[in-house]
Design a protein around this motif. Structure first.
Motif, PDB file in Angstrom:
ATOM      1  N   MET A   1       0.470  -0.733  -0.302  1.00  0.00           N
ATOM      2  CA  MET A   1       0.233  -0.345   0.155  1.00  0.00           C
ATOM      3  C   MET A   1       1.016   0.696   0.535  1.00  0.00           C
ATOM      4  O   MET A   1       1.731   1.085   0.494  1.00  0.00           O
ATOM      5  N   SER A   2       0.618   2.035  -0.830  1.00  0.00           N
ATOM      6  CA  SER A   2       1.199   3.451  -0.648  1.00  0.00           C
ATOM      7  C   SER A   2       0.321   4.707  -1.139  1.00  0.00           C
ATOM      8  O   SER A   2      -1.202   4.815  -0.895  1.00  0.00           O
ATOM      9  N   VAL A   3       1.023   5.900  -0.273  1.00  0.00           N
ATOM     10  CA  VAL A   3       0.297   7.256  -0.164  1.00  0.00           C
ATOM     11  C   VAL A   3       0.163   8.201  -1.303  1.00  0.00           C
ATOM     12  O   VAL A   3       1.890   8.188  -0.793  1.00  0.00           O
ATOM     13  N   THR A   4       0.029   8.813  -2.061  1.00  0.00           N
ATOM     14  CA  THR A   4       0.243   9.912  -2.909  1.00  0.00           C
ATOM     15  C   THR A   4       0.157  11.304  -2.082  1.00  0.00           C
ATOM     16  O   THR A   4      -1.262  11.412  -1.706  1.00  0.00           O
ATOM     17  N   VAL A   5       0.788  12.655  -1.957  1.00  0.00           N
ATOM     18  CA  VAL A   5       0.486  13.812  -1.511  1.00  0.00           C
ATOM     19  C   VAL A   5       0.687  14.923  -2.398  1.00  0.00           C
ATOM     20  O   VAL A   5       2.265  14.719  -3.084  1.00  0.00           O
ATOM     21  N   ASP A   6      -0.026  14.902  -3.166  1.00  0.00           N
ATOM     22  CA  ASP A   6      -0.145  16.692  -4.087  1.00  0.00           C
ATOM     23  C   ASP A   6       0.233  17.448  -3.312  1.00  0.00           C
ATOM     24  O   ASP A   6      -1.058  17.925  -2.694  1.00  0.00           O
ATOM     25  N   ILE A   7       1.285  18.488  -3.676  1.00  0.00           N
ATOM     26  CA  ILE A   7       1.184  19.839  -2.844  1.00  0.00           C
ATOM     27  C   ILE A   7       0.911  21.205  -3.476  1.00  0.00           C
ATOM     28  O   ILE A   7       2.476  21.220  -4.678  1.00  0.00           O
ATOM     29  N   TRP A   8       0.399  21.836  -3.984  1.00  0.00           N
ATOM     30  CA  TRP A   8       0.510  23.097  -5.015  1.00  0.00           C
ATOM     31  C   TRP A   8       0.938  23.952  -4.549  1.00  0.00           C
ATOM     32  O   TRP A   8       0.825  24.211  -2.776  1.00  0.00           O
ATOM     33  N   THR A   9       2.132  24.814  -4.233  1.00  0.00           N
ATOM     34  CA  THR A   9       2.626  26.074  -4.385  1.00  0.00           C
ATOM     35  C   THR A   9       3.508  26.160  -5.436  1.00  0.00           C
ATOM     36  O   THR A   9       2.988  27.038  -6.198  1.00  0.00           O
ATOM     37  N   ASP A  10       3.827  27.542  -4.524  1.00  0.00           N
ATOM     38  CA  ASP A  10       4.412  28.737  -5.735  1.00  0.00           C
ATOM     39  C   ASP A  10       5.507  28.875  -4.715  1.00  0.00           C
ATOM     40  O   ASP A  10       6.011  29.663  -3.484  1.00  0.00           O
ATOM     41  N   VAL A  11       6.975  29.269  -5.481  1.00  0.00           N
ATOM     42  CA  VAL A  11       8.141  29.423  -4.878  1.00  0.00           C
ATOM     43  C   VAL A  11       8.356  31.068  -4.162  1.00  0.00           C
ATOM     44  O   VAL A  11       8.603  31.355  -2.878  1.00  0.00           O
ATOM     45  N   ASN A  12       6.822  31.972  -4.742  1.00  0.00           N
ATOM     46  CA  ASN A  12       6.848  33.113  -4.228  1.00  0.00           C
ATOM     47  C   ASN A  12       6.414  33.293  -2.683  1.00  0.00           C
ATOM     48  O   ASN A  12       6.204  34.246  -2.059  1.00  0.00           O
ATOM     49  N   CYS A  13       5.545  32.405  -2.494  1.00  0.00           N
ATOM     50  CA  CYS A  13       4.552  32.339  -1.463  1.00  0.00           C
ATOM     51  C   CYS A  13       5.434  31.722   0.084  1.00  0.00           C
ATOM     52  O   CYS A  13       5.823  30.485   0.124  1.00  0.00           O
ATOM     53  N   PRO A  14       5.764  32.614   1.352  1.00  0.00           N
ATOM     54  CA  PRO A  14       6.410  32.171   2.239  1.00  0.00           C
ATOM     55  C   PRO A  14       5.567  30.465   2.923  1.00  0.00           C
ATOM     56  O   PRO A  14       6.319  30.114   4.218  1.00  0.00           O
ATOM     57  N   PHE A  15       4.676  31.153   3.570  1.00  0.00           N
ATOM     58  CA  PHE A  15       3.298  30.501   3.813  1.00  0.00           C
ATOM     59  C   PHE A  15       4.407  28.916   3.203  1.00  0.00           C
ATOM     60  O   PHE A  15       3.855  27.833   3.696  1.00  0.00           O
ATOM     61  N   CYS A  16       4.404  28.592   2.131  1.00  0.00           N
ATOM     62  CA  CYS A  16       4.414  27.569   0.871  1.00  0.00           C
ATOM     63  C   CYS A  16       6.293  26.901   1.390  1.00  0.00           C
ATOM     64  O   CYS A  16       6.402  25.504   2.004  1.00  0.00           O
ATOM     65  N   TYR A  17       7.309  27.671   2.261  1.00  0.00           N
ATOM     66  CA  TYR A  17       7.639  27.211   2.727  1.00  0.00           C
ATOM     67  C   TYR A  17       7.571  26.698   4.095  1.00  0.00           C
ATOM     68  O   TYR A  17       8.629  25.966   4.131  1.00  0.00           O
ATOM     69  N   LEU A  18       7.213  27.651   4.735  1.00  0.00           N
ATOM     70  CA  LEU A  18       6.476  27.571   6.379  1.00  0.00           C
ATOM     71  C   LEU A  18       6.343  25.693   5.983  1.00  0.00           C
ATOM     72  O   LEU A  18       6.288  24.635   6.740  1.00  0.00           O
ATOM     73  N   GLY A  19       5.074  25.443   5.270  1.00  0.00           N
ATOM     74  CA  GLY A  19       4.436  24.578   5.417  1.00  0.00           C
ATOM     75  C   GLY A  19       4.896  23.093   5.106  1.00  0.00           C
ATOM     76  O   GLY A  19       4.583  21.369   5.134  1.00  0.00           O
ATOM     77  N   LYS A  20       6.003  23.636   3.392  1.00  0.00           N
ATOM     78  CA  LYS A  20       7.136  22.122   3.516  1.00  0.00           C
ATOM     79  C   LYS A  20       7.631  22.338   4.777  1.00  0.00           C
ATOM     80  O   LYS A  20       7.552  20.225   4.782  1.00  0.00           O
ATOM     81  N   ARG A  21       7.954  22.810   5.356  1.00  0.00           N
ATOM     82  CA  ARG A  21       8.566  22.134   6.878  1.00  0.00           C
ATOM     83  C   ARG A  21       7.943  21.123   7.346  1.00  0.00           C
ATOM     84  O   ARG A  21       8.335  20.536   8.400  1.00  0.00           O
ATOM     85  N   ARG A  22       6.927  22.055   7.580  1.00  0.00           N
ATOM     86  CA  ARG A  22       5.985  21.452   8.988  1.00  0.00           C
ATOM     87  C   ARG A  22       5.500  20.205   8.912  1.00  0.00           C
ATOM     88  O   ARG A  22       4.674  18.995   8.847  1.00  0.00           O
ATOM     89  N   PHE A  23       5.376  19.486   7.061  1.00  0.00           N
ATOM     90  CA  PHE A  23       4.538  18.668   6.550  1.00  0.00           C
ATOM     91  C   PHE A  23       5.804  17.683   6.576  1.00  0.00           C
ATOM     92  O   PHE A  23       5.330  16.241   6.820  1.00  0.00           O
ATOM     93  N   LEU A  45       0.891  32.298  -7.709  1.00  0.00           N
ATOM     94  CA  LEU A  45       0.199  33.611  -7.058  1.00  0.00           C
ATOM     95  C   LEU A  45      -0.336  34.725  -8.193  1.00  0.00           C
ATOM     96  O   LEU A  45      -1.473  35.379  -8.020  1.00  0.00           O
ATOM     97  N   ASP A  46       0.525  34.799  -9.515  1.00  0.00           N
ATOM     98  CA  ASP A  46       0.433  36.263 -10.038  1.00  0.00           C
ATOM     99  C   ASP A  46       0.665  35.305 -10.964  1.00  0.00           C
ATOM    100  O   ASP A  46       1.729  35.960 -11.765  1.00  0.00           O
ATOM    101  N   PRO A  47      -0.435  34.835 -12.089  1.00  0.00           N
ATOM    102  CA  PRO A  47       0.118  34.608 -13.862  1.00  0.00           C
ATOM    103  C   PRO A  47      -0.084  35.661 -14.332  1.00  0.00           C
ATOM    104  O   PRO A  47       1.022  34.564 -15.844  1.00  0.00           O
ATOM    105  N   THR A  48      -0.412  36.531 -14.342  1.00  0.00           N
ATOM    106  CA  THR A  48       0.293  37.638 -15.213  1.00  0.00           C
ATOM    107  C   THR A  48       1.076  38.788 -15.474  1.00  0.00           C
ATOM    108  O   THR A  48       1.857  39.490 -16.246  1.00  0.00           O
TER     109      THR A  48
END
Length: 240
Positions: A1-23, A45-48
């Protein structure tokens, strides 16, 4: 058995940086961690933003939120304090922001060659722990990617071809939109359990357990820090 975790992030996002470490702290303690597959997905975060857009973060934050530069700097200091709590360096001065589209394309290439997590860590470090400009500079991006173990000629091949992995980036973004994700970080465990924001490590640990055991319950809170299309949440100013 295995589990996949998909994580949507952006390099601009500081909370993605923190969230990755907490995960990752939760994953490290998870008994079945060797059977968990992590895939990082694209979310701009801003595709334009133009391809070569770049500018100082503090001035950008001040303009975006209609606050003073001093308040923007205080906001950066608050995020730095959160980063320090999980052992992450955070540069509060000298950082820039810009289009992350090419970074997302490279992350898909890195996934194909087994270096995606290493590249994301390298991009986060270059953005949040280094005051050297990162955005809008192809040579700097190549340097970071090569430092993460990618082949320089392949990296330049991807960057020189604007269509390389572009569809993969757009599919990730469309999938996020279809699931109602309007901010990052956004985690999906086993394709069915969603966790939004840089939640505490305990929330991620619970999500892993539930995904492994296939039980459905609400996870986390709506108030966790996250970045969305309108930017990153600015903590309320202290009266002190």
């Amino acid at each position: 058995m295995s589990v996949t975790v998909d994580i949507w992030t952006d390099v601009n996002c500081p909370f993605c940086y923190l969230g990755k470490r907490r995960f990752e702290a939760a994953l490290e303690q998870f008994p079945q961690r060797d059977d968990v597959r992590v895939v990082h997905r694209s979310f701009e975060l801003d595709p334009t933003l133009p391809h070569d857009a770049s500018g100082p973060v503090t001035e950008h934050i001040a303009q975006k939120y209609g606050i003073s530069v001093d308040q923007a700097r205080a906001n950066e200091q608050g995020i730095a304090a959160q980063a320090a709590e999980v052992g992450l360096p955070y540069q509060t001065e000298g950082r820039d922001f810009g289009s992350s589209f090419d970074m997302h394309r490279l992350l898909h290439h890195a996934l194909a060659v087994g270096r995606q997590d290493a590249l994301l860590d390298a991009l986060y470090a270059a953005n949040f722990a280094d005051d050297t400009a990162l955005f809008g500079d192809t040579d700097r991006l190549v340097e970071v990617a090569v430092g993460a173990g990618l082949d320089e000629s392949e990296v330049r091949r991807v960057l020189d071809d604007p269509d390389a992995y572009a569809d993969a980036v757009r599919r990730d973004e469309q999938q996020a939109a279809a699931m109602g994700a309007n901010g990052v970080p956004f985690f999906v465990f086993a394709g069915k359990y969603a966790v939004s924001g840089a939640q505490p490590t305990e929330t991620f640990a619970r999500a892993l357990q539930l995904a492994w055991g296939e039980q459905i319950v609400p996870l986390g809170t709506e108030s966790a820090d996250a970045c969305g299309a309108d930017g990153c949440a600015v903590p309320a100013a202290s009266d002190d």
